[in-house]
Scaffold this active site. Structure first.
Site, short mmCIF file in Angstrom:
data_model
loop_
_atom_site.label_atom_id
_atom_site.label_comp_id
_atom_site.label_asym_id
_atom_site.label_seq_id
_atom_site.Cartn_x
_atom_site.Cartn_y
_atom_site.Cartn_z
N ASP A 68 28.29 73.04 52.05
CA ASP A 68 28.61 71.90 51.35
C ASP A 68 28.67 70.72 52.19
OD1 ASP A 68 28.87 73.39 49.07
OD2 ASP A 68 31.01 73.15 48.91
N THR A 69 29.01 70.74 53.50
CA THR A 69 29.58 69.51 54.19
C THR A 69 29.17 69.76 55.74
OG1 THR A 69 31.95 70.17 54.71
CG2 THR A 69 31.44 69.23 52.74
N GLY A 90 30.80 75.28 55.13
CA GLY A 90 29.53 74.66 55.95
C GLY A 90 28.44 74.45 55.00
N GLU A 144 41.22 80.82 55.97
CA GLU A 144 41.58 79.81 56.71
C GLU A 144 42.71 78.91 56.22
OE1 GLU A 144 37.58 78.55 59.06
OE2 GLU A 144 38.37 77.11 58.01
#
Length: 162
Positions: free
Chosen positions: A24-25, A22, A88
């Site tokens: 980072d992008t 999250g 994940e």
């Protein structure tokens, strides 16, 4: 005709599961990708939208992965610095191996070789996580194996993008 060999529609609830770091992008690449996919009628699992409040986060992420036809993994500079992301990824790669689900890596600001071999800044961030969080030996082996496997899948490389 090759386009006839598309992935068959399954009973999956989502077409795509987005795995990303999250910090980072989320506000840049991931939000644009999510908007584009959604605009084209593709049903996307994105954690800040599809995680019901009050529910068990790891369980809901696992369900999102299991109920998606494709997983897009956005490898960014700090992806390997998150236990959440690596867990994940492990579930994504398990579903890929066991059920043949498609994994599409996006190398956002990192070279695929950095993920494959856990080197350069990507590797340093991964080592920092290991030192900070003291995962089990088996956990580290699994993460390394999953990073190597995912890093070896042909995907998209996005370098120096705004």
């Amino acid at each position: 005709m090759e386009s006839d060999q598309m992935i068959p529609k399954s009973s999956a609830r989502y077409d795509v599961f987005l795995s990303f770091r999250g910090e980072d992008t989320r506000a840049s690449f991931t939000s644009h990708l999510f908007s584009s996919l959604s605009k084209d009628g593709i049903v996307v699992f994105k954690d800040d939208i599809d995680l019901p409040r009050g529910n068990n986060i790891p369980l809901e992420l696992q369900r999102g992965i299991e109920n998606s036809t494709i997983s897009i993994v956005i490898f960014s500079k700090d992806y390997a610095g998150s236990r959440w992301c690596l867990n994940e990824l492990s579930k994504i790669m398990e579903v890929h191996r066991v059920q043949g689900r498609v994994v599409l890596p996006v190398f956002y600001g990192v070279d695929p070789s950095e993920v494959l071999h856990q080197i350069s800044n990507f590797g340093e961030v991964f080592q920092d996580l290991i030192q900070r969080s003291s995962p089990t030996y088996d956990q580290v082996l699994r993460w390394r194996s999953d990073l190597r496997e995912a890093g070896g899948i042909a995907g998209f490389v996005v370098l120096n993008s705004r």
